[in-house]
Design an enzyme around this catalytic site. Sequence first.
Site, PDB file in Angstrom:
ATOM      1  N   ASP A   1       2.384 -11.149  24.743  1.00  0.00           N
ATOM      2  CA  ASP A   1       1.240 -10.242  24.648  1.00  0.00           C
ATOM      3  C   ASP A   1       0.125 -10.702  25.575  1.00  0.00           C
ATOM      4  OD1 ASP A   1       2.787  -9.166  22.766  1.00  0.00           O
ATOM      5  OD2 ASP A   1       1.460  -9.521  21.067  1.00  0.00           O
TER       6      ASP A   1
ATOM      7  N   LEU B   1       8.270  23.451   7.158  1.00  0.00           N
ATOM      8  CA  LEU B   1       9.704  23.592   6.884  1.00  0.00           C
ATOM      9  C   LEU B   1       9.918  23.988   5.433  1.00  0.00           C
ATOM     10  CD1 LEU B   1      10.980  20.312   8.589  1.00  0.00           C
ATOM     11  CD2 LEU B   1      11.445  22.637   9.368  1.00  0.00           C
TER      12      LEU B   1
ATOM     13  N   GLU C   1      17.944  14.436  11.155  1.00  0.00           N
ATOM     14  CA  GLU C   1      16.974  13.413  11.574  1.00  0.00           C
ATOM     15  C   GLU C   1      16.181  12.955  10.362  1.00  0.00           C
ATOM     16  OE1 GLU C   1      14.229  15.221  14.332  1.00  0.00           O
ATOM     17  OE2 GLU C   1      15.890  16.206  15.347  1.00  0.00           O
TER      18      GLU C   1
ATOM     19  N   LYS D   1      12.956  12.453   8.184  1.00  0.00           N
ATOM     20  CA  LYS D   1      11.678  13.143   8.065  1.00  0.00           C
ATOM     21  C   LYS D   1      10.613  12.065   7.871  1.00  0.00           C
ATOM     22  CE  LYS D   1       9.564  17.133   5.812  1.00  0.00           C
ATOM     23  NZ  LYS D   1       8.226  16.607   5.736  1.00  0.00           N
TER      24      LYS D   1
ATOM     25  N   ASP E   1       7.136  10.377   7.358  1.00  0.00           N
ATOM     26  CA  ASP E   1       5.982  10.800   6.565  1.00  0.00           C
ATOM     27  C   ASP E   1       4.679  10.439   7.286  1.00  0.00           C
ATOM     28  OD1 ASP E   1       4.644  11.914   4.533  1.00  0.00           O
ATOM     29  OD2 ASP E   1       5.087  10.373   3.048  1.00  0.00           O
TER      30      ASP E   1
ATOM     31  N   TYR F   1      10.125  14.545  18.272  1.00  0.00           N
ATOM     32  CA  TYR F   1      11.261  15.267  17.696  1.00  0.00           C
ATOM     33  C   TYR F   1      11.458  16.685  18.229  1.00  0.00           C
ATOM     34  CZ  TYR F   1       7.659  16.903  14.406  1.00  0.00           C
ATOM     35  OH  TYR F   1       6.527  17.424  13.856  1.00  0.00           O
TER      36      TYR F   1
ATOM     37  N   CYS G   1     -10.462 -20.634 -14.026  1.00  0.00           N
ATOM     38  CA  CYS G   1     -11.255 -21.867 -14.016  1.00  0.00           C
ATOM     39  C   CYS G   1     -12.627 -21.706 -14.663  1.00  0.00           C
ATOM     40  CB  CYS G   1     -11.418 -22.367 -12.585  1.00  0.00           C
ATOM     41  SG  CYS G   1     -12.581 -21.399 -11.600  1.00  0.00           S
TER      42      CYS G   1
ATOM     43  N   CYS H   1     -13.652 -15.427  -6.944  1.00  0.00           N
ATOM     44  CA  CYS H   1     -14.057 -16.641  -7.644  1.00  0.00           C
ATOM     45  C   CYS H   1     -14.512 -17.598  -6.555  1.00  0.00           C
ATOM     46  CB  CYS H   1     -12.862 -17.236  -8.396  1.00  0.00           C
ATOM     47  SG  CYS H   1     -13.105 -18.963  -8.833  1.00  0.00           S
TER      48      CYS H   1
END
Length: 671
Positions: free
Chosen positions: A35, A85, A115, A117, A119, A229, A414, A429
């Site tokens: 990177d 769809l 394919e 789907k 989300d 897609y 504690c 804490c």
Amino acid sequence: MATAESIGKEIEKLREQIRRHEELYYVRDEPEISDQEYDKLLEKLKKLEEEQPQFITPDSPTQRVGGRPAEGFPEVVHRRPMLSLDNSYNIEELLAFDQRCQRLAEGRALEYVAELKIDGISISLHYSDQILARGVTRGDGRIGEEVTQNARTIRSVPLRLRAKRDLVGREVEVRGEVFIPRSVFEKTNAEREEQGEARFANPRNAAAGTLRQLDSGVVASRKLDLFAYDLLAGERKPFATHWEALNWLEQAGFRVNPYRELCSSIEKVIEFCNQMETQRDGFDYEIDGVVVKVNSTRLQDEFGATQKAPRWAGAYKYPARQATTKVLAITVQIGRTGALTPVANLQPVLLAGTTVSRATLHNADEIKRLGVRIGDWVLIEKGGEVIPKVLKVIESKRRGDEKRFRMPKKCPVCGGEISRLEGEVVARCVAADCAAQLMGRLLHFASRRAMRIEGLGEVLVDQMVENKMLRDAGDLYKLTLEEIVSLERMAKKSAENLLAQIEASKSRDLSNLVYALGIRHVGYRTAAILARHFGSLETLAEASEAALDDIPEIGLTVAQSVRRWFDDAGNVDLCRRLQIAGVRTKIEQTARATIDERFAGKQFVLTGMLPGYSRDEARVLIESRGGRVTSSVSKKTDYVIAGDEAGSKLDKATTLGVTVLDEAAFKGMLG
Ligand code: IVH
């Protein structure tokens, strides 16, 4: 002296290099350079473009870097509506979808493409003469919002198409799903919590919220991703089949989801749906079903669409992984940073194949938002995270004897003070000697990506902390056989094994050690960057905030956090004691002196999944020893490390006679 023309040439050369590396990294997941090296190339390009701004073009990789805040988003009418769809929720409905298609096909053979789907949320990308001209959200399907600058920050969105134009024409529209990988989603939510912002409910909301952010700098930092897609040329589809379009998209430089299948019958589609359902937890993105599309674009045109959805495609939706159950109690866990996390203890319930008895409630604000009380019936869902979450309270089931929950005023472990800073969501804490925090820190220190002390689990650490054997991780290296044997149910043999593990952990890499220290905001990757940059714990400890911030991949938050950690006297003492105990605190010893020869100058190719290592980890391990990781197998390759489901690269290695190592052999080589 460099002329404008020669700079122009250099700029073009750099861009080509950067584009290639972007694709290797973001689309093919096979980076060839680190990177940092990538950032250097990008920095160089930025500098040259600043010197000669006339060469800046919208498809330059520098244009991905956000910053210019837009003023709301202009609206754009989609040339062809972005439909939704029709859903099938079971096999019968899927078979009915097939029958409708068969009827419309009037006896002609039908093929389907199945394919995943994804989300997320859909986007439409317009290319004019190969160059990304516009990115538009779906909006209401007819009119969307122009989010071009944000789309540019998505690394898997090519700014310039690579595949041949003559196949598709000059104006191309690509549609796809923008999503946030699960790993990024969890990190984003953790960061939001720390900054006092509400969590995103799910990765889809996170993706949608991010894509519509006005500040594209924020978008860039959230690492959205895209699977393409669909392909349109003007209003028509340029290929005879959808399958060809997907392959073209891949060649053009898009990420197309590899889990796709050309199916000769609906039975094959059903098989695919079932198979993917068993695998869905293993993906780094959420899917909610399978999309089935008629392969022939001619038939697609013939079938047409209703107001809402095409007749040639349908979604098979997986059942939601939700269940209702009762909250028996709410307990509070203390993490290694002292953070208080309320957890709902549930009446055990079966959910997606496992029995669930706990769900996280995240923090006090979330409890308030849900309005959840002890004794309530709740709807829970298993999403991307390991532990399920509470979605909502079923108020109709309330009987009136449910009890409100209050976050404790003192640490339940504690008894120490709890602090919730102004504007922060998380309560912590703040006691320096809290046993729960100590336990969390020790378990983190011993975890796999840190010092990998196998056998040092929760039960043992709990006993050791209880018996005051450990004040911090430094004490692990002072443990004696007698002390360990004195613990409950600890046989001599196990104690010896544990000591051997602790001894072995002394020679982990510096990156593991830096991660093990548990510095806030320093995950494994950041730790590896810091280790490589500074080479030793001592040098890292002395680095100023400015020096840290100067490292390309390190932001101010991390820089401040690291500096603060090393300014703490207790932490300085811990580092000193680790060093005295013989823990490796320098990078060079590992690589150069001991295993140099096996790695230095050698070319490695990684393929398939290694259960023990992520790609990043394996790469860091190889590179820190002087090896190089490349993406494709050639005669020059010295080793192919092949994990599960290794594919064509493994075949090629065998053909070329390149040495193939499995995970065990790789582990052995690492020593
Ligand atoms: S095709 C007309 N393919 O699902 C065809 N959609 O419920 C419509 N989605 O709005 C889209 N993965 O956001 C298609 N492989 C995939 C998809 C996909 C996710 C989303 C998309 C669409 C929604 C429809």
